[in-house]
Design an enzyme around this catalytic site. Sequence first.
Site, PDB file in Angstrom:
ATOM      1  N   SER A  43       0.576  -1.357   0.151  1.00 55.87           N
ATOM      2  CA  SER A  43      -0.138  -0.098   0.519  1.00 55.87           C
ATOM      3  C   SER A  43       0.934   1.179   0.351  1.00 55.87           C
ATOM      4  O   SER A  43       0.846   2.963  -0.440  1.00 55.87           O
ATOM      5  CB  SER A  43      -0.307  -0.621   1.354  1.00 55.87           C
ATOM      6  OG  SER A  43      -0.619  -0.142   2.722  1.00 55.87           O
ATOM      7  N   HIS A  51      -2.951  -2.771  -5.843  1.00 55.68           N
ATOM      8  CA  HIS A  51      -3.200  -2.200  -5.118  1.00 55.68           C
ATOM      9  C   HIS A  51      -4.990  -2.691  -4.777  1.00 55.68           C
ATOM     10  O   HIS A  51      -5.743  -1.816  -4.858  1.00 55.68           O
ATOM     11  CB  HIS A  51      -2.788  -0.636  -4.835  1.00 55.68           C
ATOM     12  CG  HIS A  51      -2.825   0.028  -3.117  1.00 55.68           C
ATOM     13  ND1 HIS A  51      -2.835   0.930  -2.828  1.00 55.68           N
ATOM     14  CD2 HIS A  51      -3.319  -1.255  -1.508  1.00 55.68           C
ATOM     15  CE1 HIS A  51      -3.719   0.908  -1.916  1.00 55.68           C
ATOM     16  NE2 HIS A  51      -3.375   0.689  -0.850  1.00 55.68           N
ATOM     17  N   GLU A 109      -6.033   0.003  -8.047  1.00 59.75           N
ATOM     18  CA  GLU A 109      -4.800   1.249  -8.241  1.00 59.75           C
ATOM     19  C   GLU A 109      -3.417  -0.430  -8.565  1.00 59.75           C
ATOM     20  O   GLU A 109      -3.107  -0.357  -7.994  1.00 59.75           O
ATOM     21  CB  GLU A 109      -4.681   1.891  -6.833  1.00 59.75           C
ATOM     22  CG  GLU A 109      -4.596   3.139  -6.939  1.00 59.75           C
ATOM     23  CD  GLU A 109      -3.467   3.937  -5.825  1.00 59.75           C
ATOM     24  OE1 GLU A 109      -3.735   3.272  -4.429  1.00 59.75           O
ATOM     25  OE2 GLU A 109      -3.619   5.771  -5.837  1.00 59.75           O
ATOM     26  N   ASN A 115      -3.634   7.361  -1.091  1.00 60.28           N
ATOM     27  CA  ASN A 115      -3.227   6.944   0.196  1.00 60.28           C
ATOM     28  C   ASN A 115      -2.595   8.425  -0.017  1.00 60.28           C
ATOM     29  O   ASN A 115      -2.193   8.594   1.404  1.00 60.28           O
ATOM     30  CB  ASN A 115      -2.619   5.696   0.358  1.00 60.28           C
ATOM     31  CG  ASN A 115      -2.847   4.189   1.650  1.00 60.28           C
ATOM     32  OD1 ASN A 115      -4.938   4.787   0.804  1.00 60.28           O
ATOM     33  ND2 ASN A 115      -2.446   2.955   1.097  1.00 60.28           N
TER      34      ASN A 115
HETATM   35  P1  NAI Z   1      -1.731  -9.241   6.990  1.00 61.84           P
HETATM   36  O1  NAI Z   1      -0.789  -9.231   8.525  1.00 61.84           O
HETATM   37  O2  NAI Z   1      -3.417  -9.699   7.333  1.00 61.84           O
HETATM   38  O3  NAI Z   1      -1.586 -10.535   6.328  1.00 61.84           O
HETATM   39  C1  NAI Z   1      -0.167 -10.967   6.332  1.00 61.84           C
HETATM   40  C2  NAI Z   1      -0.499 -12.270   5.745  1.00 61.84           C
HETATM   41  O4  NAI Z   1       1.105 -12.826   5.402  1.00 61.84           O
HETATM   42  C3  NAI Z   1      -0.057 -12.683   7.180  1.00 61.84           C
HETATM   43  O5  NAI Z   1      -0.620 -14.714   7.058  1.00 61.84           O
HETATM   44  C4  NAI Z   1       1.755 -13.825   7.173  1.00 61.84           C
HETATM   45  O6  NAI Z   1       0.906 -15.083   7.606  1.00 61.84           O
HETATM   46  C5  NAI Z   1       1.576 -14.142   5.696  1.00 61.84           C
HETATM   47  N1  NAI Z   1       2.994 -13.797   5.348  1.00 61.84           N
HETATM   48  C6  NAI Z   1       3.842 -13.332   6.019  1.00 61.84           C
HETATM   49  N2  NAI Z   1       4.618 -13.901   5.450  1.00 61.84           N
HETATM   50  C7  NAI Z   1       5.193 -15.177   4.467  1.00 61.84           C
HETATM   51  C8  NAI Z   1       5.792 -15.356   3.679  1.00 61.84           C
HETATM   52  N3  NAI Z   1       6.692 -15.356   4.101  1.00 61.84           N
HETATM   53  N4  NAI Z   1       4.744 -16.554   2.800  1.00 61.84           N
HETATM   54  C9  NAI Z   1       3.452 -16.738   2.814  1.00 61.84           C
HETATM   55  N5  NAI Z   1       2.805 -15.509   3.858  1.00 61.84           N
HETATM   56  C10 NAI Z   1       3.394 -15.285   4.147  1.00 61.84           C
HETATM   57  O7  NAI Z   1      -1.721  -8.671   6.446  1.00 61.84           O
HETATM   58  P2  NAI Z   1      -2.789  -8.307   5.344  1.00 61.84           P
HETATM   59  O8  NAI Z   1      -3.863  -6.001   6.115  1.00 61.84           O
HETATM   60  O9  NAI Z   1      -3.568  -8.689   4.695  1.00 61.84           O
HETATM   61  O10 NAI Z   1      -1.398  -6.921   4.187  1.00 61.84           O
HETATM   62  C11 NAI Z   1      -0.585  -7.289   3.570  1.00 61.84           C
HETATM   63  C12 NAI Z   1      -0.595  -6.784   2.139  1.00 61.84           C
HETATM   64  O11 NAI Z   1      -1.278  -5.490   1.355  1.00 61.84           O
HETATM   65  C13 NAI Z   1       0.431  -5.385   2.660  1.00 61.84           C
HETATM   66  O12 NAI Z   1       1.715  -5.232   2.045  1.00 61.84           O
HETATM   67  C14 NAI Z   1       0.111  -4.707   3.204  1.00 61.84           C
HETATM   68  O13 NAI Z   1       0.389  -3.080   3.900  1.00 61.84           O
HETATM   69  C15 NAI Z   1      -1.371  -4.125   1.772  1.00 61.84           C
HETATM   70  N6  NAI Z   1      -2.559  -3.369   2.216  1.00 61.84           N
HETATM   71  C16 NAI Z   1      -3.268  -3.624   3.162  1.00 61.84           C
HETATM   72  C17 NAI Z   1      -4.112  -3.235   3.220  1.00 61.84           C
HETATM   73  C18 NAI Z   1      -5.084  -3.347   4.909  1.00 61.84           C
HETATM   74  O14 NAI Z   1      -6.299  -3.130   4.764  1.00 61.84           O
HETATM   75  N7  NAI Z   1      -4.955  -4.036   5.641  1.00 61.84           N
HETATM   76  C19 NAI Z   1      -5.018  -2.455   2.645  1.00 61.84           C
HETATM   77  C20 NAI Z   1      -4.315  -2.661   1.397  1.00 61.84           C
HETATM   78  C21 NAI Z   1      -2.973  -3.035   1.231  1.00 61.84           C
END
Ligand code: NAI
Length: 697
Positions: free
Chosen positions: A411, A432, A444, A482
Amino acid sequence: MNENKTVEYEIIDNIGIIKGINPPVNALSHSVRLGLINSLTELNNNQKVEGIVLIGDGRTFFAGADISEFGKPMQQPDLNNVIKTFEESKKPIVAALHGTPLGGGLELAMGCNYRVAISSTKLGLPEVKLGIIPGAGGTQRLPRLAGVEKALAMITSGIPINASDALKSGIIEEVFEDALVANAISFIKSKLQEESHPVASKLTNKISNVNSDIFEEFSKKIKNKLRGRNSPLCAIEAVKAATELEFFQGLEKERELFKLCHDSNESSSLIHMFFSERQALKIPDIPKETKILPINSAAVIGCGTMGGGIAMNFANIGIPVTVIENSQDSLDKGIKIIEKNYSNTVAKGRMSEDDFKNKMSLIKGATSLESISSADVVVEAVFEEMSLKKEMFERIDKIAKENCILATNTSTLDIDQIAESTTRPEYVIGTHFFSPANVMKLLEIVRGKHTSKEVIASTMKLAKTIKKVPVLAGNCDGFIGNRMFHEYVRQAHALAEEGAKVADIDRVIYDFGWAMGPFAVNDLAGNDVGWRIRKRHKQEGKYDNLRYTSTVADQLCELGRYGQKTNRGFYIYDPQTRQKQIDPEVDMMFEKVAKEKGIQRREIDDNEILHRLSWALLNTGCMILEEGFALRASDIDVTYAYGYGYPHWRGGPMRYAQDYGLKKVLEDIESFRKNNSDMWPKCNYLEELVKNNKTFN
Ligand code: NAI
Ligand code: 3HC
């Protein structure tokens, strides 16, 4: 055979076939209206012709009035005249529907004696989505055919219905699987011996003795659901007129209300949205013929908040997707959430059990990255840490197949840095998604320095395929959405430090039409998300020279008050009902911080709250345009309407400012700048527009 540019007719076996040929959607432009009347007159005058079939060439029956003619003087014949001519035809007419007979298209069909359709047809009166009401008899004929309740539901929501629903409702007479023209010819032939043929405007049984409470009920629902909107309320008034007045008086009432809506800001804003959404698909340096990479399978890495939702998008349209987690435990958890999301939809009756099973069967889990090897697109959605993302992309590069699109859901992080860890930066792109990723429409798409045109074109196409609204952004911190939101939230916190109450700031924004105010959004998304980003900014020395307004947000995070997930953030939340309640402690924290910072607190009125927040978005949007990170102001409007809950009917933050007057906006900004210089950086782009008396268009 008589040829007209956009309408032609022929005679098959004594049946006249009138065909609209106005690609891509057979919009009812002036030449089409003229062609329809001319063709019908000639067929009516032809002794041989016994009945008539009206069809549309190409992908659809007429999909409505030509929206690009709105706001221009109406060239006769208008659509009402065309429909009147069809309704008065000496020979019976059947409208043979396929594709999307919408708006004026369906109104025209209702002016024919009969309607038949192919089973895949979606028909409706979507005018309220453009801030208007049906203006060619739709509010008068539809209740006569389908009944008042169905007409109100269709017209006030604008949502099309399918052919079987239309058949049940009495809007159409027959549904065919294929061979539309041949079946329509047989249909009209079967009616030739009838003494008279039905005429919608003459029907009365479904509009007599209607309990008028229904109009009140719909108004109440609309006022709740579509806050601030006027056209759906006008639509109710028009349908009500159908039950109270003679047909032609009702038609006059409809015209009066149509004009009122047509001349409104609501309508010009929504029409701006309609064209902006389509404009966003056009990338000036990427020709239409650019090669599109086929996408038949996908992989999503990380099955957390975002990854799970992203995977659902693929499964929803039948693309098999593998989700990869780093442990079996996290994988099971992630898949369970997906399953629960789908089960909720089944429980609401919006998905069948079979569909549910089919979607789940398309989602496979894995704990080894090797499983991405056959995917055509890989979307990385692991934690927001540059070192982790780089490590992931280095590994992805080694496994992913040739021509695979390598997408990151970051993001805020620099796409180019991520791309550098691969040997094929031209395949790396930002996708995104917005949370919840299976629901929010915006995608995005972030173009890196090396991203190839094929990869951009293919990702834009993929976005449409998975039913998202794509906007192309450049690679700056926070991209379009953002980066602007950061300034908007900074402004909200500054207002709270200077004396505005948290709940008042949120109220002003909610009343303006946003889905929720900035503090409520922080609580929903999790205050810890912004906290982590601020820490990174601090480390990078970014924004060090700017006034820091997130002191209270940091303090709340230090107290573990992350928002809804901890039942406390800027508000207090009931753990069961999620009902929020004002937290007086938070306003006191702002007071204390203001004192420490030497900020003189004062009463801040609603107008200042609205304008400081709105112009913070506008000023940042203009800087993004100046720096070339967005292609056009309308792309920013689309971003905000589809990704941030900005009211579509206000046209987006750029359009709203333009309607307010860019000169007045700049004057406001200059006056705000006197007290808060670093919150209002000078933007040459905006100043030049004002100096030259120009608009974003
Ligand atoms: P999250 O913490 O909910 O999920 C991340 C997942 O990645 C976790 O389940 C974790 O176990 C997994 N993970 C970590 N390392 C790993 C690896 N080496 N191999 C496989 N899985 C692995 O985080 P979230 O919120 O889903 O964010 C993910 C991405 O999306 C980030 O880059 C964040 O900035 C982006 N994002 C998040 C938004 C939100 O509202 N939460 C909105 C838009 C983008
Ligand atoms: N008038 C003018 N142009 C239209 C149009 C319309 N009614 N409908 C679509 N177009 C244009 C689009 O702008 C687009 O142009 P572009 O290629 O230059 O960008 C092109 O047709 C193709 O449109 P889509 O990309 O949207 O094609 P899809 O296949 O995805 O969708 C559709 C087709 C469902 C028909 C969709 O275009 C749509 O919803 N159109 C609007 C339908 C509508 O609102 N009709 C009511 C109009 S108001 C009215 O009829 C008033 C009457 O009551 C008097």
